[in-house]
Design a protein around this motif. Structure first.
Motif, PDB file in Angstrom:
ATOM      1  N   ALA A 171     -13.747   9.526  52.237  1.00 26.01           N
ATOM      2  CA  ALA A 171     -13.561   9.382  53.524  1.00 26.01           C
ATOM      3  C   ALA A 171     -12.555  10.595  54.548  1.00 26.01           C
ATOM      4  O   ALA A 171     -13.072  12.001  54.982  1.00 26.01           O
ATOM      5  CB  ALA A 171     -14.147   8.990  54.163  1.00 26.01           C
ATOM      6  N   ASP A 364     -11.536   1.370  58.992  1.00 30.60           N
ATOM      7  CA  ASP A 364     -12.355   2.654  58.798  1.00 30.60           C
ATOM      8  C   ASP A 364     -13.515   2.521  60.250  1.00 30.60           C
ATOM      9  O   ASP A 364     -13.736   3.912  59.721  1.00 30.60           O
ATOM     10  CB  ASP A 364     -12.311   2.763  56.719  1.00 30.60           C
ATOM     11  CG  ASP A 364     -11.162   2.802  55.999  1.00 30.60           C
ATOM     12  OD1 ASP A 364     -10.718   3.771  57.151  1.00 30.60           O
ATOM     13  OD2 ASP A 364     -11.139   2.215  55.193  1.00 30.60           O
ATOM     14  N   THR A 365     -13.374   1.433  60.273  1.00 23.39           N
ATOM     15  CA  THR A 365     -15.072   1.824  60.954  1.00 23.39           C
ATOM     16  C   THR A 365     -15.030   1.452  62.132  1.00 23.39           C
ATOM     17  O   THR A 365     -13.917   0.085  62.613  1.00 23.39           O
ATOM     18  CB  THR A 365     -16.494   0.459  60.500  1.00 23.39           C
ATOM     19  OG1 THR A 365     -15.604  -0.148  59.927  1.00 23.39           O
ATOM     20  CG2 THR A 365     -16.248   1.252  59.306  1.00 23.39           C
ATOM     21  N   THR A 382     -20.309   2.455  62.603  1.00 22.78           N
ATOM     22  CA  THR A 382     -19.799   3.643  62.213  1.00 22.78           C
ATOM     23  C   THR A 382     -18.034   4.171  61.624  1.00 22.78           C
ATOM     24  O   THR A 382     -17.560   3.124  62.079  1.00 22.78           O
ATOM     25  CB  THR A 382     -20.804   4.847  63.102  1.00 22.78           C
ATOM     26  OG1 THR A 382     -20.510   6.547  62.021  1.00 22.78           O
ATOM     27  CG2 THR A 382     -19.614   5.200  64.495  1.00 22.78           C
ATOM     28  N   THR A 383     -17.911   5.396  60.852  1.00 21.33           N
ATOM     29  CA  THR A 383     -16.734   5.770  60.794  1.00 21.33           C
ATOM     30  C   THR A 383     -16.161   6.000  61.258  1.00 21.33           C
ATOM     31  O   THR A 383     -16.717   6.534  62.470  1.00 21.33           O
ATOM     32  CB  THR A 383     -16.973   7.012  59.452  1.00 21.33           C
ATOM     33  OG1 THR A 383     -17.423   7.857  60.220  1.00 21.33           O
ATOM     34  CG2 THR A 383     -17.922   5.998  58.529  1.00 21.33           C
TER      35      THR A 383
END
Ligand code: CTP
Length: 414
Positions: A171, A364-365, A382-383
């Motif tokens: 990501a 990371d979220t 979410t991210t």
């Protein structure tokens, strides 16, 4: 996704022969999902780890691996000339050596010599190899030539080893790649300053007071603004990979006072200021010049408040400038966030309930509530990249509204 009628930007995704080649599948998928045209190029050794079919199924065109067996007689020049970015993930030590030496003995290195597009390499290898001077010198050579690098992370490696060398998270790689492709977005022509990370307030020469902020959300905001075309200054306390990009300046700071002085200069030219940093509210009044030792007994540290940077920025806000604050809360976040919105005088307040699972520090979220004067929008878990885009969507809407009122230039750019 690209706007209708906009041709997709083209990425050549080079995959070399390391165990983390399987993660390149995820990089490929995410790029395609973001609307990018992806041409995978696998080295012969990459094919020992991953199949061409997987990449062909996910990418925009079939994967290629040879200078000679493809339909086109000169695949490297066509690939190199049409690329907007060449991304190599993972990049092995052997690949970096061949690329730095200017070799062209396979399709990937030949494509790299034939391209004038920006190049991003994401090395991955065992710690000993990563630390070897020849690898570091090859990378220095590539950096000097303008190649961007997403360094490897620390973590589990092949064969049960642990250390630096693991391919960066797909990501993050995609977010850096998209930022490098940016320049056509809804923030082009805008200057955006973003603060990130927890400030460090010194106690003595070896100790400081800080907090758990990882800086991930602030960095995601800076990269997203870059991807959307802005000229970005990231004022950060943390070392995280950022792309070398002509529209991005990174200023490393430690203390609230340093952050304040950089941001007060930025605020004179910024269209948007995003205070994602977790600024320490208090600092030791006196910093010991020598290390405090146990022989000195239990230290009696007297604290004083740090400057409220955000309030200072709001106080000197230029006409049309959009200021975004963050609030990390554990109790009654929406009500407290709304009160903080009013008290700080910001245009947008992004509220985190940091007690919720998967939210805030080190994840990371994130899940946030984005408040403006007349709206409260929930962004479910979410991210951090997606949260960054949701915040910037609001920023763009406010900027557009102000242009409507003032007739400021730049509206036709969007
Ligand atoms: N902030 C700042 N300077 C400070 C403290 C906070 O600029 N000295 C900014 C943060 O970057 C954030 C916003 O103010 O954007 C809110 O930070 P927060 O810590 O939630 O608010 P505080 O005003 O410190 O209130 P409290 O910690 O008591 O909830």
């Amino acid at each position: 996704m690209p706007a209708e009628g906009t041709p997709a930007q083209r990425v050549v995704l080079g995959v070399t022969g390391g165990i983390s080649a399987y993660k390149a599948v995820e990089v490929c998928r995410r790029l395609v999902e973001a609307g990018v045209h992806v041409s995978p190029v696998l080295t012969a050794d990459a094919l020992r780890f991953v199949g061409k079919t997987t990449f062909s199924a996910l990418a925009s065109v079939p994967a290629q691996s040879s200078l000679f067996d493809e339909a086109s007689p000169i695949p490297h020049t066509r690939l190199g000339q049409s690329a907007d970015l060449v991304l190599v993930a993972p990049a092995t030590a052997d690949f970096l050596a061949r690329y730095a030496a200017g070799m062209a003995n396979d399709l990937l290195t030949a494509t790299l010599l034939a391209t004038r597009a920006p190049v991003l390499v994401c090395p991955a290898m065992h710690t000993e190899m990563w630390e070897h001077p020849s690898v570091q010198e090859n990378l220095d050579t590539l950096r000097r030539r303008g190649v961007s690098v997403v360094p490897p992370e620390s973590g589990a490696l092949a064969a049960g080893d642990v250390g630096v060398g693991r391919l960066a998270d797909p990501a993050s790689i995609v977010s850096v790649a998209l930022a490098m492709l940016g320049g056509r977005g809804d923030l082009s022509g805008r200057r955006v300053a973003v603060s990130a990370g927890g400030t460090r307030e010194p106690i003595d020469p070896v100790r400081h007071l800080s907090n758990r902020s990882s800086g991930k959300q602030g960095h995601a905001l800076a990269i997203a603004a870059l991807r959307r075309g802005a000229e970005v200054t990231l004022v950060t306390t943390v070392e995280r990979p950022v792309p070398a990009h002509p529209r991005l300046s990174v200023v490393r700071v430690d203390t609230a006072a340093e952050m304040e002085s950089v941001l007060s200069i930025e605020s004179d030219k910024a269209d948007v200021i995003v205070m994602a940093a977790a600024v320490a509210d208090f600092r030791p009044k006196q910093v010991a010049t020598k290390k405090l030792t146990k022989d000195d007994g239990v230290p009696n540290i007297v604290f004083e408040p740090t400057p409220d940077i955000l309030c200072g920025l709001v106080g000197r806000r230029r006409a049309g400038q959009v200021i975004v604050g963050f609030a990390a809360e554990t109790d009654d976040p929406v009500a407290r966030g709304r009160r903080k919105f009013e008290r700080k005088g910001v245009d947008i307040m992004v509220v985190n309930d940091v007690s919720a699972p998967g939210v805030g520090f080190d994840h990371d979220t994130n899940a946030v509530t984005i408040m403006t004067a007349d709206e409260t929008e929930e962004v479910p878990l979410t991210t951090k990249d997606a949260v960054a885009d949701a915040v910037l969507d609001k920023v763009v809407a406010l900027l557009a509204g102000q242009e409507g009122r003032t007739g400021a230039p730049g509206a036709e750019e969007h």
